[in-house]
Every structure is written in C-alpha cells, then in structure tokens.
Design a protein around this motif. Structure first.
Motif, PDB file in Angstrom:
ATOM      1  N   UNK A  79    -115.570 -23.297 -28.501  1.00  0.00           N
ATOM      2  CA  UNK A  79    -116.342 -24.494 -28.161  1.00  0.00           C
ATOM      3  C   UNK A  79    -115.591 -25.779 -28.484  1.00  0.00           C
ATOM      4  N   UNK A  80    -114.420 -25.641 -29.076  1.00  0.00           N
ATOM      5  CA  UNK A  80    -113.576 -26.815 -29.316  1.00  0.00           C
ATOM      6  C   UNK A  80    -112.117 -26.409 -29.125  1.00  0.00           C
ATOM      7  N   UNK A  81    -111.227 -27.372 -28.992  1.00  0.00           N
ATOM      8  CA  UNK A  81    -109.826 -27.025 -28.731  1.00  0.00           C
ATOM      9  C   UNK A  81    -109.260 -26.131 -29.822  1.00  0.00           C
ATOM     10  N   UNK A  82    -108.421 -25.192 -29.411  1.00  0.00           N
ATOM     11  CA  UNK A  82    -107.780 -24.286 -30.376  1.00  0.00           C
ATOM     12  C   UNK A  82    -106.262 -24.425 -30.270  1.00  0.00           C
ATOM     13  N   UNK A 117    -109.905 -24.212 -39.567  1.00  0.00           N
ATOM     14  CA  UNK A 117    -108.830 -25.192 -39.379  1.00  0.00           C
ATOM     15  C   UNK A 117    -108.064 -24.928 -38.090  1.00  0.00           C
ATOM     16  N   UNK A 118    -107.545 -25.999 -37.537  1.00  0.00           N
ATOM     17  CA  UNK A 118    -106.631 -25.928 -36.398  1.00  0.00           C
ATOM     18  C   UNK A 118    -105.458 -26.834 -36.699  1.00  0.00           C
ATOM     19  N   UNK A 119    -104.258 -26.327 -36.511  1.00  0.00           N
ATOM     20  CA  UNK A 119    -103.094 -27.206 -36.557  1.00  0.00           C
ATOM     21  C   UNK A 119    -102.397 -27.129 -35.201  1.00  0.00           C
ATOM     22  N   UNK A 123    -105.171 -21.695 -34.839  1.00  0.00           N
ATOM     23  CA  UNK A 123    -106.568 -21.896 -35.219  1.00  0.00           C
ATOM     24  C   UNK A 123    -106.965 -20.640 -35.975  1.00  0.00           C
ATOM     25  N   UNK A 124    -107.617 -20.812 -37.116  1.00  0.00           N
ATOM     26  CA  UNK A 124    -108.026 -19.656 -37.916  1.00  0.00           C
ATOM     27  C   UNK A 124    -109.548 -19.519 -37.915  1.00  0.00           C
ATOM     28  N   UNK A 125    -110.008 -18.356 -37.441  1.00  0.00           N
ATOM     29  CA  UNK A 125    -111.452 -18.091 -37.392  1.00  0.00           C
ATOM     30  C   UNK A 125    -111.736 -16.708 -37.961  1.00  0.00           C
ATOM     31  N   UNK A 126    -112.959 -16.515 -38.381  1.00  0.00           N
ATOM     32  CA  UNK A 126    -113.413 -15.166 -38.697  1.00  0.00           C
ATOM     33  C   UNK A 126    -114.477 -14.799 -37.673  1.00  0.00           C
ATOM     34  N   UNK A 127    -114.556 -13.511 -37.367  1.00  0.00           N
ATOM     35  CA  UNK A 127    -115.502 -13.060 -36.353  1.00  0.00           C
ATOM     36  C   UNK A 127    -116.224 -11.804 -36.841  1.00  0.00           C
ATOM     37  N   UNK A 128    -117.289 -11.473 -36.137  1.00  0.00           N
ATOM     38  CA  UNK A 128    -118.082 -10.295 -36.459  1.00  0.00           C
ATOM     39  C   UNK A 128    -117.728  -9.166 -35.511  1.00  0.00           C
ATOM     40  N   UNK A 129    -116.953  -8.213 -35.958  1.00  0.00           N
ATOM     41  CA  UNK A 129    -116.612  -6.994 -35.240  1.00  0.00           C
ATOM     42  C   UNK A 129    -115.898  -7.220 -33.905  1.00  0.00           C
TER      43      UNK A 129
END
Ligand code: FES
Length: 162
Positions: A79-82, A117-119, A123-129
């Motif tokens: 939903x935002x730039x990565x 965070x995004x540099x 981009x670092x995300x955690x997700x569910x399965x």
C-alpha cells in the motif's frame, strides 16, 4: 473554505490495457479477476495506491470500497512504495517454532532496519504464513522464496542482493 477533490489519473499504456483485457477474459465474471488484476497493477505501478484501486474498481465495475477491502486485507499488496527488494518474513506459528524470530533479528541487525522500514534498496516486512510451513523459516523476496533459513544463511542471501 471549499476543497476540490482532484482525481489523479494513471497513465495506461496500450500494452497494459491489453494485459488488463487479457486478464479479465480468463475469468467468468469481472469481479473474479480482482486479485490477479491487483497483482498486474502492482507490478506496473510499484504499489497499490489509491489511484490503482480506483482503476481496478472502474475496470471491474465494482465499488471502490470492495477493492480497498481486498487490497488492505492481503499483505501481498503493497500500500506504499517499497524498496527494490521487498523482504517479507513469515512469523506465523510453524516458522516461529523453527526460529523465524532469530532470522528476523539477524536481518534487522545486518541491514540496520526495523520492520516497516524502507531504504533505497530494501523494505522489511513480516507476514502471516507464506504457505511453505514445512520448510520454514521462510522469507519472500519479491517473487522468490528462501526456505529453511538460519540467522547465518539469511545474511548470505542479503549480501547477494546488495
Ligand atoms: S507458518 Fe511460515 S510459511 Fe506457514
């Protein structure tokens, strides 16, 4: 004071328009093409911004709220730039039991980033399965999966992306 809402139109190339038409043709009704259409538009525009959701709603003849509900429910839609590489680390139960937290901490430390965070590169995300529960811990990088990760192996993967 009166505010005027200005709708920002997206530039749709002929090639993209053709791809949209081809995607819609594969499904029995337009609404059924919502997920693949969002994938296609995310690939084209980088992330699912408001204008992308408006375009999807228009092309599928469904309310904007329907598209927004789906796009915001699934973490696979940004939903935002990565960054160039979107690192998505599963922290659901199977991966957690196999050390996902240690892998995540290794990534955070190695890249000096926090979740969210995004540099310029990541981009670092955690997700569910991520649907690869038997081979966790799992990290998805853009369209690729990396499985059976350890805190050490994930650093090597990150270095190969730098
Ligand atoms: S729990 Fe991690 S992939 Fe399913």
């Amino acid at each position: 004071m009166v505010f005027k809402v200005i709708k920002m139109a997206l530039e749709i190339s002929k090639a993209l328009n053709r791809e949209i038409e081809n995607t819609l043709k594969k499904y029995p009704n337009k609404e059924a093409a919502l997920l693949p259409l969002l994938h296609l538009l995310q690939k084209e525009f980088g992330y699912v911004k408001k204008e992308v959701m408006e375009l999807a709603a228009e092309r599928l003849d469904v309310p904007y709220s329907k598209v927004k509900g789906v796009a915001t429910f699934y973490t696979m839609y940004d939903k935002k730039p990565v960054g160039k590489y979107h690192l998505q680390i599963c922290r659901n139960i199977s991966c957690s039991l196999r050390g996902a937290e240690d892998v995540l901490n290794s990534v955070k430390e190695h890249l000096n980033m926090e979740v969210g965070d995004t540099n310029e590169k990541f981009t670092l995300s955690t997700v569910e399965c991520l649907g690869a529960c038997g081979t966790g811990p799992v990290m998805q990088v853009n369209d690729d999966y990396y499985e059976e990760l350890t805190p050490e192996s994930v650093k090597k993967i990150l270095d190969s992306l730098k």
